[in-house]
Design a protein around this motif. Structure first.
Motif, PDB file in Angstrom:
ATOM      1  N   GLN A 102       0.829  -1.197   0.000  1.00  0.00           N
ATOM      2  CA  GLN A 102       0.000   0.000   0.000  1.00  0.00           C
ATOM      3  C   GLN A 102       0.868   1.254   0.000  1.00  0.00           C
ATOM      4  O   GLN A 102       0.622   2.193  -0.760  1.00  0.00           O
ATOM      5  CB  GLN A 102      -0.919  -0.018   1.217  1.00  0.00           C
ATOM      6  CG  GLN A 102      -2.045   1.001   1.157  1.00  0.00           C
ATOM      7  CD  GLN A 102      -3.012   0.820   2.309  1.00  0.00           C
ATOM      8  OE1 GLN A 102      -2.735   0.072   3.233  1.00  0.00           O
ATOM      9  NE2 GLN A 102      -4.137   1.503   2.246  1.00  0.00           N
TER      10      GLN A 102
ATOM     11  N   ILE B 293       2.500   1.501  -3.396  1.00  0.00           N
ATOM     12  CA  ILE B 293       1.558   1.922  -4.454  1.00  0.00           C
ATOM     13  C   ILE B 293       1.400   3.437  -4.444  1.00  0.00           C
ATOM     14  O   ILE B 293       1.376   4.090  -5.508  1.00  0.00           O
ATOM     15  CB  ILE B 293       0.212   1.199  -4.264  1.00  0.00           C
ATOM     16  CG1 ILE B 293       0.345  -0.266  -4.702  1.00  0.00           C
ATOM     17  CG2 ILE B 293      -0.892   1.884  -5.070  1.00  0.00           C
ATOM     18  CD1 ILE B 293      -0.844  -1.107  -4.366  1.00  0.00           C
TER      19      ILE B 293
ATOM     20  N   ARG C 210       2.330   5.687  -7.562  1.00  0.00           N
ATOM     21  CA  ARG C 210       1.326   6.537  -8.202  1.00  0.00           C
ATOM     22  C   ARG C 210       1.857   7.956  -8.371  1.00  0.00           C
ATOM     23  O   ARG C 210       1.716   8.578  -9.427  1.00  0.00           O
ATOM     24  CB  ARG C 210       0.045   6.549  -7.376  1.00  0.00           C
ATOM     25  CG  ARG C 210      -1.090   7.331  -8.043  1.00  0.00           C
ATOM     26  CD  ARG C 210      -2.272   7.532  -7.123  1.00  0.00           C
ATOM     27  NE  ARG C 210      -2.828   6.272  -6.686  1.00  0.00           N
ATOM     28  CZ  ARG C 210      -2.860   5.859  -5.437  1.00  0.00           C
ATOM     29  NH1 ARG C 210      -2.359   6.629  -4.473  1.00  0.00           N
ATOM     30  NH2 ARG C 210      -3.396   4.720  -5.111  1.00  0.00           N
TER      31      ARG C 210
ATOM     32  N   TYR D  93       3.261   0.469 -11.133  1.00  0.00           N
ATOM     33  CA  TYR D  93       2.076   0.851 -10.360  1.00  0.00           C
ATOM     34  C   TYR D  93       0.948  -0.155 -10.585  1.00  0.00           C
ATOM     35  O   TYR D  93       0.320  -0.639  -9.627  1.00  0.00           O
ATOM     36  CB  TYR D  93       1.650   2.253 -10.749  1.00  0.00           C
ATOM     37  CG  TYR D  93       0.314   2.663 -10.173  1.00  0.00           C
ATOM     38  CD1 TYR D  93       0.196   3.006  -8.830  1.00  0.00           C
ATOM     39  CD2 TYR D  93      -0.835   2.681 -10.972  1.00  0.00           C
ATOM     40  CE1 TYR D  93      -1.032   3.370  -8.303  1.00  0.00           C
ATOM     41  CE2 TYR D  93      -2.065   3.042 -10.444  1.00  0.00           C
ATOM     42  CZ  TYR D  93      -2.156   3.383  -9.109  1.00  0.00           C
ATOM     43  OH  TYR D  93      -3.371   3.720  -8.580  1.00  0.00           O
TER      44      TYR D  93
ATOM     45  N   LEU E  37      -0.394  -2.734  -7.783  1.00  0.00           N
ATOM     46  CA  LEU E  37      -1.820  -2.633  -7.454  1.00  0.00           C
ATOM     47  C   LEU E  37      -2.484  -3.999  -7.554  1.00  0.00           C
ATOM     48  O   LEU E  37      -3.315  -4.373  -6.703  1.00  0.00           O
ATOM     49  CB  LEU E  37      -2.494  -1.631  -8.406  1.00  0.00           C
ATOM     50  CG  LEU E  37      -3.970  -1.339  -8.144  1.00  0.00           C
ATOM     51  CD1 LEU E  37      -4.149  -0.751  -6.755  1.00  0.00           C
ATOM     52  CD2 LEU E  37      -4.532  -0.413  -9.212  1.00  0.00           C
TER      53      LEU E  37
ATOM     54  N   TYR F 217      -1.368  -6.068  -4.617  1.00  0.00           N
ATOM     55  CA  TYR F 217      -2.041  -5.614  -3.410  1.00  0.00           C
ATOM     56  C   TYR F 217      -3.437  -6.213  -3.315  1.00  0.00           C
ATOM     57  O   TYR F 217      -3.870  -6.650  -2.235  1.00  0.00           O
ATOM     58  CB  TYR F 217      -2.103  -4.089  -3.410  1.00  0.00           C
ATOM     59  CG  TYR F 217      -2.932  -3.525  -2.281  1.00  0.00           C
ATOM     60  CD1 TYR F 217      -2.475  -3.546  -0.981  1.00  0.00           C
ATOM     61  CD2 TYR F 217      -4.195  -2.990  -2.532  1.00  0.00           C
ATOM     62  CE1 TYR F 217      -3.236  -3.045   0.060  1.00  0.00           C
ATOM     63  CE2 TYR F 217      -4.974  -2.486  -1.500  1.00  0.00           C
ATOM     64  CZ  TYR F 217      -4.488  -2.514  -0.208  1.00  0.00           C
ATOM     65  OH  TYR F 217      -5.250  -2.034   0.819  1.00  0.00           O
TER      66      TYR F 217
END
Length: 762
Positions: free
Chosen positions: A219, A222, A226, A406, A410, A413
């Motif tokens: 997290q 990410i 981003r 990314y 993601l 995750y």
């Protein structure tokens, strides 16, 4: 003389070669025979301890559970694990075995089963050893007045728990066997299953925690990716705006313009060439006054074609008229004039066409030059754009990389979030532990076998220690090997009437009073050869006599001194019996007590004698008045005559008067036996080497230390050079058989019983 530090190896004359394997085996066998009581006693004690343990130890039961690490992954989702697939190999299985043995699993089971409240884990443990240790621990805690804390109880329970647990891998498989041993069979099964359950829960918890930590890390990563991806994409857009880079459909506008202008230039060049070709052609046509049909047709000009037709028609008519009427005929002239006018008209029309072609050519050239200029401008702009695209591609690559990372993180995750809700483990229980029907230990046969083996090993160790630490003389071969002298005889203990062992002090005997020249030596250890002529002791004394006689064939051997290393070894008894044996055989023998500092022989044979050796040497008394004669053997005994201690006894024994007296005794007696003091405590014996033909050295069997003997004889080298041999005295016939079989009691009873030796000893 051989050093006492040299290793002792038992040998038998006529046996195998020294150092051979057979000799080694025989030496080990003899050592085992010598130390058999020690080995048997230690083995018996250990076996008794084993039997005691079997009688007191409680029964224990072992429950077994088996667990497998399944190599087939159970995937609830068709996706790769966020933690990655772990290859189950031998190292992984061994790692899981160690995890099963870990303190974390053990403490979990202890808490789950509440073993800290079980006396088996916090008390004595049920076995005798544990009971003793528990009593000692409780006593120590009682002295300290502090009860055991929860931590101490937990650690004690953990130690007991790990002692009863066994975890191992079955062969090369992925199956692990978990065993637990307890006093109660149901408890053993419950704990074995609890270990597997605790392991599975621990694995699930470990994966859940790992997945949760991975989710938190993903997290954060990410959010960072981003931001980095957005920054990279914005850098691409800003760079395009700054460098006027515009693309449509994946292609830059400058590239599209370059392609279009290049196409236009190609078309302009074609148009210019075509216009020039037409201009060149019209110029060629203008060189002829009248173009031919092909030119007219090529030009496709109706006026020229019409005028060409008229010109051809007038030319034909003029030729006809000129042929018919002559060239100067008016009609012919008119026709030629008309032909000239037509030719001028054609020329005028051709010039007009040439001007049109020239204009087209000039326009095509101008257009071509304009397109060239445009192309050069576009090429220049495109080169600048291409240079800017180098950095643009780098920026686009970074933006694409960050965007891919990314998207990948993601996706991972989302997988981690799903797996956090559905954790799985590769381990599963395949055979739960059940209540054992039979006890696993103690096993009587195993305990007895272990006790016997341990006792035998300890016994052999104790025997080896005794053998290596046995720094005394026990066999004739030891004497011959270590002292490098002959062993004349091995004399057994002499037993008194009451059966007690005589330790070198003779019993008092009847003797004449002061001035009495004769006495009867009563039955005692000093006259054992006379009282028991067929005993083993008497036969050994005869061996000394034989050795002295054989030595007498080589040199004069009439004066024989008897000495030892330390007092109490029985030299006085040997000297008395040796002299009595020779005298009993009919020889003239003189026994002299030359131990002037401790005349034990005089105290035993003539306690009331008024004169002795000192008086004879000093001339205060004659030999005849100082002698004590044994009525049974006619043995002449000369006591020391000393009633008080003399400070210089060695000077007395080394004096000329002593030598003169001995020389006189030589002429009157066949044998002279002198009882000397021991070598170690006094130096008297060293001063007598000029008087004595040979020495009989008495050593107490199994008591006198070899290093002491070696030290004493090394200091008295002259005495050692005159030693006739060594006599091992006070040997225990029962024990002696373990050292030398032919010296044992059973051997004598078997082979000499027919001669009455064994019976006479009894």
């Amino acid at each position: 003389m051989r050093s006492v530090d040299a290793p002792y190896v038992d040998r038998d004359d006529g046996g195998p070669a020294k150092g051979s394997p057979r000799e080694l085996v025989l030496a080990i066998g003899r050592a085992a025979r010598r130390q058999f009581p020690t080995i048997a006693a230690v083995t018996a004690v250990v076996v008794v301890l084993g039997l005691t343990y079997l009688a007191t130890a409680p029964a224990r039961y072992t429950a077994t559970a088996t667990m497998v690490i399944d190599t087939r992954k159970v995937q609830l989702f068709q996706q790769q694990s966020v933690l990655g697939d772990i290859t189950v190999d031998a190292g992984t299985v061994e790692t899981q075995v160690e995890i099963l043995k870990s303190e974390n699993i053990s403490l979990s089971v202890i808490k789950d089963q509440r073993l800290t409240e079980d006396p088996e884990f916090t008390g004595a443990g049920g076995d005798p050893i544990g009971t003793i240790l528990g009593v000692v621990t409780d006593a120590l805690q009682g002295f300290s007045n502090s009860p055991a804390s929860e931590f101490e109880k937990m650690r004690r329970a953990l130690a007991r728990f790990e002692a009863g647990r066994t975890v191992k891998r079955l062969g090369l498989t992925y199956v692990m066997e978990i065993k637990y041993r307890a006093l109660n069979p149901d408890k053993a099964a419950a704990i074995a299953n609890a270990i597997v359950d605790a392991y599975v829960v621990d694995q699930l918890e470990a994966k859940y925690q790992a997945t949760r930590r991975a989710s938190i890390w993903l997290q954060d990563r990410i959010r960072e990716l981003r931001t980095q991806a957005s920054a990279a994409e914005k850098a691409v857009i800003d760079y395009k705006e700054k460098n006027n880079i515009v693309d449509t459909g994946g292609r830059l506008i400058s590239e599209q313009q370059l392609a279009e202008v290049n196409s236009q230039l190609i078309m302009a060049r074609a148009s210019t060439a075509e216009a020039k070709a037409r201009l060149d052609r019209i110029n060629d046509i203008l060189k002829d006054p009248v173009p031919n049909e092909s030119v007219a047709d090529a030009l496709k000009n109706e006026t020229i074609i019409k005028l060409r037709g008229q010109y051809v028609d007038f030319a034909a008519r003029e030729a006809t008229w000129s042929e018919k009427y002559g060239r100067n005929h008016l009609a012919a002239l008119n026709l030629r004039n008309q032909m000239e006018q037509i030719r001028q008209s054609i020329s005028a029309e051709l010039h007009r066409i040439r001007q049109a072609y020239q204009s087209d050519y000039d326009i095509a050239r101008a257009r071509e030059e304009s397109i060239k200029n445009s192309l050069a401008s576009v090429v220049s702009e495109n080169q600048l754009t291409n240079q800017a695209q180098i950095q643009l591609r780098e920026l686009e690559s970074n933006a694409q990389t960050y965007r891919s990372m990314y998207d990948n993180f993601l996706q991972r995750y989302m997988e981690a979030v799903q797996q956090q809700s559905f954790p799985i483990t590769e381990a599963r229980l395949i055979s739960p532990a059940t209540r054992p029907l039979r006890k696993s230990d103690p096993k009587p046969l195993v305990i007895l076998a272990i006790s016997g083996a341990a006792g035998l090993i300890l016994g052999i160790g104790a025997a080896y220690a005794r053998e290596m630490g046995d720094n005394v003389l026990r066999t004739s071969s030891q004497i011959e090997q270590i002292l490098q002298v002959n062993c004349l005889a091995v004399l057994p203990y002499l037993k008194s009437g009451g059966g007690s062992k005589i330790q070198g002090r003779a019993a008092a005997s009847d003797s004449a009073g002061p001035g009495d020249a004769s006495a009867t030596v009563g039955e005692s250890s000093l006259s054992h050869v006379v009282d028991q002529p067929f005993s083993r002791f008497s036969e050994a004394i005869r061996a000394i006599k034989v050795a002295a006689d054989l030595d007498g064939t080589v040199k004069t051997n009439k004066v024989i001194g008897v000495t030892s290393t330390v007092p109490g070894e029985g030299k006085t008894t040997v000297a008395s019996n040796f002299a009595a044996l020779i005298a009993h055989a009919g020889a003239r023998v003189l026994l002299i007590d030359a131990d002037l500092r401790n005349p034990s022989l005089s105290r035993a044979l003539a306690p009331n004698a008024g004169h002795g050796l000192i008086d004879v040497i000093a001339g205060r008394s004659s030999l005849k008045s100082a002698l004590v004669i044994d009525q049974r053997t006619a043995l002449a005994f000369l006591p020391s005559g000393v009633t008080t201690r003399l400070p210089h006894t060695n000077e007395v024994l080394a004096s000329a008067s002593m030598k003169k007296a001995i020389d006189k005794f030589r002429s009157e007696y066949d044998y002279i036996v002198i009882d000397f003091p021991p070598v170690a405590p006094v130096v008297d014996v060293r001063a007598t080497t000029g008087l004595v033909d040979s020495y009989v050295y008495v050593v107490e069997w199994g008591k006198t230390r070899i290093d002491l003997i070696d030290h004493s004889l090394t200091g008295a080298r002259a005495v050692y050079d005159r030693i006739l041999g060594v006599v091992l005295n006070k040997a225990d016939a029962g024990i002696l058989g373990r050292y030398e079989y032919h010296q044992g009691e059973a051997y004598y009873d078997k082979h000499y019983g027919r001669y009455g030796y064994a019976e006479s000893q009894r």
